[in-house]
Design a protein around this motif. Sequence first.
Motif: not given
Length: 193
Positions: A89-100
């Motif tokens: 999940y990114k908001k305004n191009g900033i990654e908030i969370i990444n569980t990939l």
Amino acid sequence: MKTLHLITALFIFLSGFISCQTIVDLHNNSNPINTPNTYYKDIGDKLNPYVGTWVYDDGTSYIKIVMIKKIKFPVWQYFEDCIIGSFQYKKNGIEIINTLNEINSSQTHPINYPIFGDRLGDTSRLNPFHQYTSDNVRLKTSIIENGCISHMNIRTLTLNGQPAIQIDKRKPFEQPQDCNPVIPGGFYYLIKQ
């Protein structure tokens, strides 16, 4: 020599008996119970349409969900087919969370993955997608974000000629008030990549 043959025959008989397994249609059971040596199978491959990489991008919010189907996943004393997944999940191009990366981990239970589910919703009941379609088949999953567990219903569709999913993400009522999921609740359309 007779004793060796008798022991070998007994071993083969017991091995066959122990490996016996009951196969049950996953979709005809409300919830698998801890029935030893039972395999809750996705008969008819009804989970397959949810498998893939799906992306939502409205220019402000970006959600990427990857889902795979696990076959005969061992759960306590039984086995089941299920969907597991991960997300970014990114908001305004900033990654908030990444569980990939977690989708490739070896977990001992489906609930240990960031996204998990194996139940198709009851089509006879009113569900969150009733305003969009009369086809109310949906996959009921959970998504874990920073320790918060949210409900996520998923339906498949075709959007502008492309395979897509629509998700309805909601924080369940039973979560503590201080639990704030990262991805805002609501409806999102994600296109298959």
